[in-house]
Design an enzyme around this catalytic site. Sequence first.
Site, PDB file in Angstrom:
ATOM      1  N   TYR A  93      46.522  39.906 151.075  1.00  0.00           N
ATOM      2  CA  TYR A  93      47.374  41.370 150.736  1.00  0.00           C
ATOM      3  C   TYR A  93      48.182  41.531 152.115  1.00  0.00           C
ATOM      4  CZ  TYR A  93      44.438  43.579 154.412  1.00  0.00           C
ATOM      5  OH  TYR A  93      43.933  44.180 155.485  1.00  0.00           O
ATOM      6  N   LYS A 113      45.209  37.242 156.240  1.00  0.00           N
ATOM      7  CA  LYS A 113      45.193  38.441 155.712  1.00  0.00           C
ATOM      8  C   LYS A 113      44.396  38.426 154.409  1.00  0.00           C
ATOM      9  CE  LYS A 113      47.648  42.729 156.112  1.00  0.00           C
ATOM     10  NZ  LYS A 113      46.866  43.637 156.986  1.00  0.00           N
ATOM     11  N   GLU A 160      40.317  41.858 168.657  1.00  0.00           N
ATOM     12  CA  GLU A 160      41.438  43.013 168.045  1.00  0.00           C
ATOM     13  C   GLU A 160      40.657  44.284 167.478  1.00  0.00           C
ATOM     14  OE1 GLU A 160      43.403  41.191 164.661  1.00  0.00           O
ATOM     15  OE2 GLU A 160      41.561  40.439 163.935  1.00  0.00           O
ATOM     16  N   LEU A 175      44.513  38.594 163.591  1.00  0.00           N
ATOM     17  CA  LEU A 175      45.763  38.595 162.696  1.00  0.00           C
ATOM     18  C   LEU A 175      46.701  38.879 163.567  1.00  0.00           C
ATOM     19  CD1 LEU A 175      46.403  38.724 159.703  1.00  0.00           C
ATOM     20  CD2 LEU A 175      46.828  41.124 160.187  1.00  0.00           C
TER      21      LEU A 175
HETATM   22  N1  PMP Z   1      44.590  42.958 162.779  1.00  0.00           N
HETATM   23  C1  PMP Z   1      43.950  43.064 161.695  1.00  0.00           C
HETATM   24  C2  PMP Z   1      42.544  42.867 161.419  1.00  0.00           C
HETATM   25  C3  PMP Z   1      44.417  44.196 160.705  1.00  0.00           C
HETATM   26  O1  PMP Z   1      43.652  44.338 159.649  1.00  0.00           O
HETATM   27  C4  PMP Z   1      45.715  44.519 160.933  1.00  0.00           C
HETATM   28  C5  PMP Z   1      46.357  45.397 159.971  1.00  0.00           C
HETATM   29  N2  PMP Z   1      46.339  44.963 158.618  1.00  0.00           N
HETATM   30  C6  PMP Z   1      46.371  44.158 162.091  1.00  0.00           C
HETATM   31  C7  PMP Z   1      45.665  43.206 163.061  1.00  0.00           C
HETATM   32  C8  PMP Z   1      47.826  44.657 162.241  1.00  0.00           C
HETATM   33  O2  PMP Z   1      48.816  44.143 161.641  1.00  0.00           O
HETATM   34  P1  PMP Z   1      50.077  44.868 161.073  1.00  0.00           P
HETATM   35  O3  PMP Z   1      50.575  45.452 162.528  1.00  0.00           O
HETATM   36  O4  PMP Z   1      50.814  43.575 160.625  1.00  0.00           O
HETATM   37  O5  PMP Z   1      49.788  45.980 160.121  1.00  0.00           O
END
Ligand code: PMP
Length: 283
Positions: free
Chosen positions: A32, A146, A178, A202
Amino acid sequence: MSYSLWNDQIVKDEEVVVNKEDRGYQFGDGVYEVVKVYNGELFTAEEHVDRFYVSAEKIRMTIPYTKDKLHQLLHQLVEKNKVETGHVYFQITRGAGARNHVFPGDEVKPVLTGNTKENPRPVANFENGVKATFVEDVRWLRCDIKSLNLLGAVLAKQEAQEKGCYEAILHRGETVTEGSSSNIYGIKDGVLYTHPADNFILNGITRQVIIKCAAEIGLPVKEEAMTKAQLLAMDEVIVSSTTSEVTPIVEVDGTVFGGGKPGDWTRKLQVQFDTKIPKGIRA
Ligand code: PMP
């Protein structure tokens, strides 16, 4: 009336029909994305769509649409729902077939769905900062994907919320990885630290924008993991995501940063980040 994305069409919400044997529903077998919309305009859509295709490839799924087609559909959806400031969510699953862990045959087509949400920027959090708490990272070892499998993140975020915290800062042993749905940064003596973009996190699109912003304001970046003790000794701590943008963390499990106020580097990063936000078509 509100509209949804359903495969290659924009339809009324109630027209979307999801099969109970969809592999997304049964296995979380899909990927997603969430893209922020500012004043009707999508932000970093290119990067999000690219990551969507990379995530799909990593789980050996082929998205049956071109990137151009997907961009077109996302723009149509945002337009049709007249989103001002909010986000568009979209996902693809490996499709519906009799329940079996093994991939289905070619006759089973992936199922793409999406919707939008009006969602104002969390400006009070930007101003005041938020609290976070450490939670053991018990997720799998492919956090670079993701994936729709979010149980580890769900349990961590729930624990954080029950402790009155905005976010769970995940750690594997002593190493901070994270947030449950975000990336985490520490600033110490004028250097920004964040976990390297490997399989344990991620690689947030916001993370990539923040790294650029840091370079632009003369804040050196070290993509090095922090231990929990190192994080607690930082001058400033930040959480970022598509919806959280640059949110200061002012307290972690009773340790207060900067006297409970967002720090100067964090403020500068916020200002720099703001310069990138689209003025939009509905400003
Ligand atoms: N890490 C994880 C585990 C996440 O779920 C997200 C947000 N979906 C992020 C980091 C941040 O990613 P982004 O800046 O692309 O929203």
